[in-house]
Design a protein around this motif. Structure first.
Motif, PDB file in Angstrom:
ATOM      1  N   ILE A 107       0.829  -1.088   0.111  1.00  0.00           N
ATOM      2  CA  ILE A 107      -0.026  -0.072   0.045  1.00  0.00           C
ATOM      3  C   ILE A 107       0.900   1.159   0.081  1.00  0.00           C
ATOM      4  CG2 ILE A 107      -1.977   1.229   1.328  1.00  0.00           C
ATOM      5  CD1 ILE A 107      -2.756  -1.482   2.381  1.00  0.00           C
ATOM      6  N   SER A 108       0.734   2.030  -1.274  1.00  0.00           N
ATOM      7  CA  SER A 108       1.650   3.251  -1.146  1.00  0.00           C
ATOM      8  C   SER A 108       0.769   4.536  -0.517  1.00  0.00           C
ATOM      9  CB  SER A 108       2.261   3.612  -2.623  1.00  0.00           C
ATOM     10  OG  SER A 108       0.895   3.914  -3.420  1.00  0.00           O
ATOM     11  N   GLU A 109       1.412   5.357  -0.185  1.00  0.00           N
ATOM     12  CA  GLU A 109       1.093   6.638   0.276  1.00  0.00           C
ATOM     13  C   GLU A 109       0.141   7.468  -0.889  1.00  0.00           C
ATOM     14  OE1 GLU A 109       3.444   9.214   3.045  1.00  0.00           O
ATOM     15  OE2 GLU A 109       4.616   7.249   3.192  1.00  0.00           O
ATOM     16  N   GLU A 110       0.623   7.276  -2.179  1.00  0.00           N
ATOM     17  CA  GLU A 110       0.298   7.907  -3.330  1.00  0.00           C
ATOM     18  C   GLU A 110      -1.165   7.151  -3.546  1.00  0.00           C
ATOM     19  OE1 GLU A 110       2.323   7.567  -6.677  1.00  0.00           O
ATOM     20  OE2 GLU A 110       0.815   8.561  -8.030  1.00  0.00           O
ATOM     21  N   THR A 111      -1.405   6.046  -3.159  1.00  0.00           N
ATOM     22  CA  THR A 111      -2.733   5.320  -3.309  1.00  0.00           C
ATOM     23  C   THR A 111      -3.769   5.992  -2.242  1.00  0.00           C
ATOM     24  OG1 THR A 111      -1.527   3.223  -4.158  1.00  0.00           O
ATOM     25  CG2 THR A 111      -3.894   2.963  -3.292  1.00  0.00           C
ATOM     26  N   LEU A 112      -3.052   6.112  -1.074  1.00  0.00           N
ATOM     27  CA  LEU A 112      -3.758   6.524  -0.029  1.00  0.00           C
ATOM     28  C   LEU A 112      -4.405   7.923  -0.282  1.00  0.00           C
ATOM     29  CD1 LEU A 112      -2.065   5.160   3.075  1.00  0.00           C
ATOM     30  CD2 LEU A 112      -4.085   4.387   2.212  1.00  0.00           C
ATOM     31  N   SER A 113      -3.376   8.781  -0.989  1.00  0.00           N
ATOM     32  CA  SER A 113      -3.982  10.135  -1.302  1.00  0.00           C
ATOM     33  C   SER A 113      -5.112  10.233  -2.212  1.00  0.00           C
ATOM     34  CB  SER A 113      -2.879  11.006  -1.683  1.00  0.00           C
ATOM     35  OG  SER A 113      -2.197  10.289  -2.862  1.00  0.00           O
ATOM     36  N   ASN A 114      -4.992   8.967  -3.089  1.00  0.00           N
ATOM     37  CA  ASN A 114      -6.256   9.256  -4.197  1.00  0.00           C
ATOM     38  C   ASN A 114      -7.522   8.384  -3.842  1.00  0.00           C
ATOM     39  OD1 ASN A 114      -4.405  10.545  -5.853  1.00  0.00           O
ATOM     40  ND2 ASN A 114      -3.342   8.768  -6.576  1.00  0.00           N
ATOM     41  N   GLU A 115      -7.429   7.572  -2.984  1.00  0.00           N
ATOM     42  CA  GLU A 115      -8.598   6.813  -2.764  1.00  0.00           C
ATOM     43  C   GLU A 115      -8.620   6.245  -1.284  1.00  0.00           C
ATOM     44  OE1 GLU A 115      -7.555   3.795  -5.641  1.00  0.00           O
ATOM     45  OE2 GLU A 115      -7.528   2.330  -4.052  1.00  0.00           O
ATOM     46  N   SER A 116      -9.860   6.043  -0.667  1.00  0.00           N
ATOM     47  CA  SER A 116      -9.960   5.334   0.988  1.00  0.00           C
ATOM     48  C   SER A 116      -9.451   3.787   0.767  1.00  0.00           C
ATOM     49  CB  SER A 116     -11.357   5.726   1.159  1.00  0.00           C
ATOM     50  OG  SER A 116     -11.362   6.886   1.602  1.00  0.00           O
ATOM     51  N   ARG A 117      -8.728   3.538   1.330  1.00  0.00           N
ATOM     52  CA  ARG A 117      -8.198   2.090   1.372  1.00  0.00           C
ATOM     53  C   ARG A 117      -8.480   1.655   2.800  1.00  0.00           C
ATOM     54  NH1 ARG A 117      -4.699   0.115  -2.138  1.00  0.00           N
ATOM     55  NH2 ARG A 117      -5.186  -1.766  -1.401  1.00  0.00           N
ATOM     56  N   TYR A 118      -8.973   0.312   3.005  1.00  0.00           N
ATOM     57  CA  TYR A 118      -9.179  -0.326   4.334  1.00  0.00           C
ATOM     58  C   TYR A 118      -8.112  -1.238   4.548  1.00  0.00           C
ATOM     59  CZ  TYR A 118     -13.560   2.012   4.293  1.00  0.00           C
ATOM     60  OH  TYR A 118     -14.835   3.060   4.650  1.00  0.00           O
ATOM     61  N   ILE A 119      -7.967  -1.641   5.921  1.00  0.00           N
ATOM     62  CA  ILE A 119      -7.219  -2.771   6.160  1.00  0.00           C
ATOM     63  C   ILE A 119      -8.104  -3.845   6.779  1.00  0.00           C
ATOM     64  CG2 ILE A 119      -6.427  -1.687   8.376  1.00  0.00           C
ATOM     65  CD1 ILE A 119      -3.959  -3.695   5.994  1.00  0.00           C
ATOM     66  N   PHE A 120      -7.882  -5.006   6.889  1.00  0.00           N
ATOM     67  CA  PHE A 120      -8.927  -5.912   7.476  1.00  0.00           C
ATOM     68  C   PHE A 120      -8.271  -6.502   8.564  1.00  0.00           C
ATOM     69  CE2 PHE A 120     -12.450  -5.556   4.884  1.00  0.00           C
ATOM     70  CZ  PHE A 120     -11.907  -4.847   3.793  1.00  0.00           C
ATOM     71  N   VAL A 121      -8.725  -6.662   9.737  1.00  0.00           N
ATOM     72  CA  VAL A 121      -7.873  -6.981  10.918  1.00  0.00           C
ATOM     73  C   VAL A 121      -8.788  -8.071  11.517  1.00  0.00           C
ATOM     74  CG1 VAL A 121      -6.991  -6.693  13.235  1.00  0.00           C
ATOM     75  CG2 VAL A 121      -6.747  -5.125  11.448  1.00  0.00           C
ATOM     76  N   SER A 122      -8.414  -9.242  11.422  1.00  0.00           N
ATOM     77  CA  SER A 122      -9.369 -10.449  11.441  1.00  0.00           C
ATOM     78  C   SER A 122     -10.799 -10.156  11.244  1.00  0.00           C
ATOM     79  CB  SER A 122      -9.572 -10.667  13.289  1.00  0.00           C
ATOM     80  OG  SER A 122      -8.247 -11.011  13.767  1.00  0.00           O
ATOM     81  N   GLY A 123     -10.710  -9.894   9.781  1.00  0.00           N
ATOM     82  CA  GLY A 123     -12.245  -9.526   9.051  1.00  0.00           C
ATOM     83  C   GLY A 123     -12.799  -8.218   9.252  1.00  0.00           C
ATOM     84  N   LYS A 124     -12.149  -7.503  10.219  1.00  0.00           N
ATOM     85  CA  LYS A 124     -12.915  -6.125  10.647  1.00  0.00           C
ATOM     86  C   LYS A 124     -12.377  -5.054   9.680  1.00  0.00           C
ATOM     87  CE  LYS A 124     -15.675  -3.129  12.692  1.00  0.00           C
ATOM     88  NZ  LYS A 124     -16.939  -3.348  12.508  1.00  0.00           N
ATOM     89  N   PRO A 125     -13.015  -4.306   8.891  1.00  0.00           N
ATOM     90  CA  PRO A 125     -12.424  -3.482   8.049  1.00  0.00           C
ATOM     91  C   PRO A 125     -12.231  -2.018   8.781  1.00  0.00           C
ATOM     92  CG  PRO A 125     -14.974  -3.346   7.899  1.00  0.00           C
ATOM     93  CD  PRO A 125     -14.498  -4.578   8.557  1.00  0.00           C
ATOM     94  N   LEU A 126     -10.931  -1.683   8.814  1.00  0.00           N
ATOM     95  CA  LEU A 126     -10.647  -0.384   9.411  1.00  0.00           C
ATOM     96  C   LEU A 126      -9.883   0.567   8.249  1.00  0.00           C
ATOM     97  CD1 LEU A 126      -8.172  -1.689  12.460  1.00  0.00           C
ATOM     98  CD2 LEU A 126     -11.028  -0.851  12.496  1.00  0.00           C
TER      99      LEU A 126
END
Lengths: 395, 247
Positions: free
Chosen positions: A165-184
């Protein structure tokens, strides 16, 4: 074997010894400088405290509820403990953290756990104030200093790289990380975690968010406190009572002296290493001079006998051999010093260190080589002095 | 006079007067030299000997007779086990090593059968070595060494490394080293032993020429022809001496 070759071989041993001594002593100084630099900064401005998991079945101390002493909010530090510590004189920042979730929480970049990502970063829990205490920089679309209970997470720079996951990606779109299936929602990337290196490789979840979704950490928590220079000792002394007014023993504070002790331990080890190498090198250098010198005297019996015949006394021959040995020491000292210094500069360049070459080493070590060489030359010189001219010339 | 005449013919002890002996450059009385060991070796036995100023002496005898041992004692290279030995009137048998070393450097010049040059040094440096332990000031060394080389005909080889010299040239260089400090006595141990006849003759001519400039010479040889050129031949046989004028 000709005399020049023999002399060269004798001096090579001493040259290698001088090179080794200069290299090791200077590298020891260089490493000590790096270690001291790092240690001194931490020693002056950092205190770390630890608590073990609370036994919820055990009776709470009298007055605990009135004091707000509750195992809450994702850590086993009492509520408001960080605020109470921040109120101490000399404290700049304080924040709790825990990395005791370990690998029990699965991290992935999709709703489905990525079984092909065995190196998924671990999860760390961070309380309010931790980012300031750890002196990190957060780059992201949404910078929050208040780590509340929102369903967000931060990525350490190394963890972001692992997850692709790059910072450039984060600046263009919302990204989620899934921790034990829970989206954050990924709120940013954390850089520069010098005080807490483990932040760089972790998924960082606010303490309340972790408690809400995953429960309390299993193996306790820690508090990182940054202080003004010189305040570490006083803050360390005051913290237990500030955090646990009625049960101060529940808090284990790593005193500044332990850090200093570690630094001294490393320092002592390095110094002893340097001394050990210097001593060993001296023995080796002296032995090479003594052995080749003795062989040389035997090979030059005719010449030395001639010198005795034409008026040389035993002490004249002794002085000659000592002088020749010392001369080898001069050559080995100079060349070895140059080579040793070059090695230190090269290693420091590769490692990105600041090279430390003490003028004392550059002066003392070559002089020591001359002394060692002259002393080692006493053995062959003594043998030369015992040469009897008639027997030497006859043989 | 042949060697046999000397050994098996007319033999007589030194017939010079006591006054002559007292005025001798070198005087040995009852010199004995014994090498200790499991079986002691009696190299020299009760030797009386004198060498006059400017005299040329040959020490002649078969191999193992003690010629070189006697030369070593006379040249202060060995300390006799017993007896007394005067060099230019100075007793030396019980003298300190410092005194002996000073006398060696000032009074004697040595020429060896094996030349004993320093192969990696130039001829000039080898000759200057003869001045190393003398009182001659260092600023004079180059000039004196050059003169010595000129006297032996090696000026053109002055800067040549000694290892590149022929056998005859090496011995001449050694002679130059031996005379560079103008010693009173030249001590030569088989100076032609490693040379061919042509070079041997040349070396002997050189020694004769040097003698004409003054100074005594004591030469160890097994060559009768060499002995015949000397003023006196001293026969050494089983560690004892007989002497017979060469003429």
């Amino acid at each position: 074997m000709s005399t020049p070759v023999r002399s060269l071989l004798g001096s090579v041993g001493l040259l290698i010894s001088v090179t080794a001594v200069i290299s090791v002593l200077s590298l020891v100084s260089t490493v000590r400088f790096q270690v001291a630099d790092d240690f001194d900064v931490r020693k002056a401005t950092e205190v770390i405290a630890h608590v073990s998991p609370v036994d919820t079945d055990a009776p709470q101390p009298v007055g605990a509820a009135d004091e707000g002493i509750l195992p809450v909010q994702g850590t086993t530090f009492p509520a408001q403990s960080a605020e109470r510590v921040r109120a101490l004189s000399g404290v700049r920042h304080a924040g709790v953290f825990s990395d005791s979730y370990g690998q029990s929480l699965l991290v992935s970049t999709s709703i489905l756990p990525d079984s092909a990502a065995p190196t998924a970063p671990p999860v760390m829990v961070a309380g309010p104030g931790l980012f300031e205490a750890a002196e990190v920089n957060v780059h992201g679309t949404e910078f929050r200093t208040e780590l509340g209970s929102a369903d967000i997470a931060y990525l350490g720079a190394s963890a972001a790289q692992t997850l692709g996951i790059s910072e450039e990606t984060l600046s263009n779109e919302s990204r989620y990380i899934f921790v034990s299936g829970k989206p954050l929602l990924i709120a940013g990337v954390v850089h520069g975690s010098g005080r807490l290196p483990q932040l760089g490789g972790a998924v960082i979840v606010p303490a309340e968010t972790a408690l809400k979704h995953f429960g309390p950490p299993q193996d306790g928590a820690s508090m990182l406190v940054t202080v003004a220079p010189g305040a570490a000792a006083n803050v360390a002394e005051a913290m237990p009572t500030a955090v646990f007014p009625t049960t101060p023993d529940a808090l284990r504070v790593t005193p500044p002296s332990e850090t200093e002790a570690n630094r001294r331990s490393v320092d002592s080890l390095l110094v002893n290493l340097g001394i050990g190498v210097a001593a060993l090198a001296s023995v080796i250098g002296a032995a090479s001079i003594a052995i080749t010198g003795t062989i040389g005297v035997s090979a030059r019996t005719g010449e030395l006998g001639l010198r005795r015949a034409i008026g040389g006394r035993p002490r004249d021959l002794l002085k000659q051999i000592l002088f020749e040995s010392a001369l080898l020491g001069v050559a080995a000292g100079l060349i070895g010093t140059i080579l040793g210094t070059a090695i230190v500069l090269l290693v420091s360049l590769v490692q990105g260190w600041v090279p430390v070459v003490s003028p004392l080493h550059i002066i003392v070590v070559p002089m020591a080589a001359i002394v060692v060489s002259a002393l080692a030359g006493f053995i062959p010189a003594w043998r030369a002095g015992r040469i009897q001219p008639a027997a030497a010339l006859r043989n | 006079m042949s060697f046999n005449d000397i050994v098996f013919g007319r033999l007589s002890s030194d017939s010079r007067t006591a006054a002559d002996q007292a005025a001798a450059l070198l005087r040995a009385e009852s010199i004995t030299l014994t090498y200790d060991g499991v079986t002691p070796v009696h190299a020299l036995t009760d030797i009386d000997l004198t060498v006059g100023y400017g005299e040329r002496i040959a020490l002649i005898g078969p191999s193992g007779a003690g010629k070189s041992s006697l030369l070593n004692v006379l040249g202060l290279l060995e300390v006799p086990s017993a007896g007394e030995y005067w060099v230019d009137g100075q007793p030396t048998a019980s003298a300190s090593e410092k005194t002996r070393a000073q006398l060696r450097s000032s009074t004697f010049g040595f020429i060896f059968q094996a030349f004993h040059l320093l192969d990696r040094r130039s001829v000039l440096e080898n000759v200057k070595l003869g001045l190393f332990f003398t009182e001659v000031p260092q600023r004079e060394w180059n000039d004196r060494a050059a003169q010595a080389l000129e006297s032996v005909g090696l000026t053109h080889r002055m800067h040549t490394p000694a290892r590149l010299l022929s056998g005859g040239e090496r011995q001449r260089a050694a002679i130059a080293r031996a005379v560079v400090h103008s010693p009173s006595v030249l001590m030569a141990d088989e100076p032609t032993g490693n040379l061919d006849s042509r070079n041997s003759a040349r070396v002997l001519e050189l020694l004769a020429a040097l003698h004409r400039d003054g100074g005594a010479q004591v030469i160890v040889t097994h060559d009768e022809d060499v002995a015949a050129q000397m003023d006196r031949a001293i026969v050494v046989f089983d560690g004892a001496v007989r002497c017979e004028p060469a003429h």
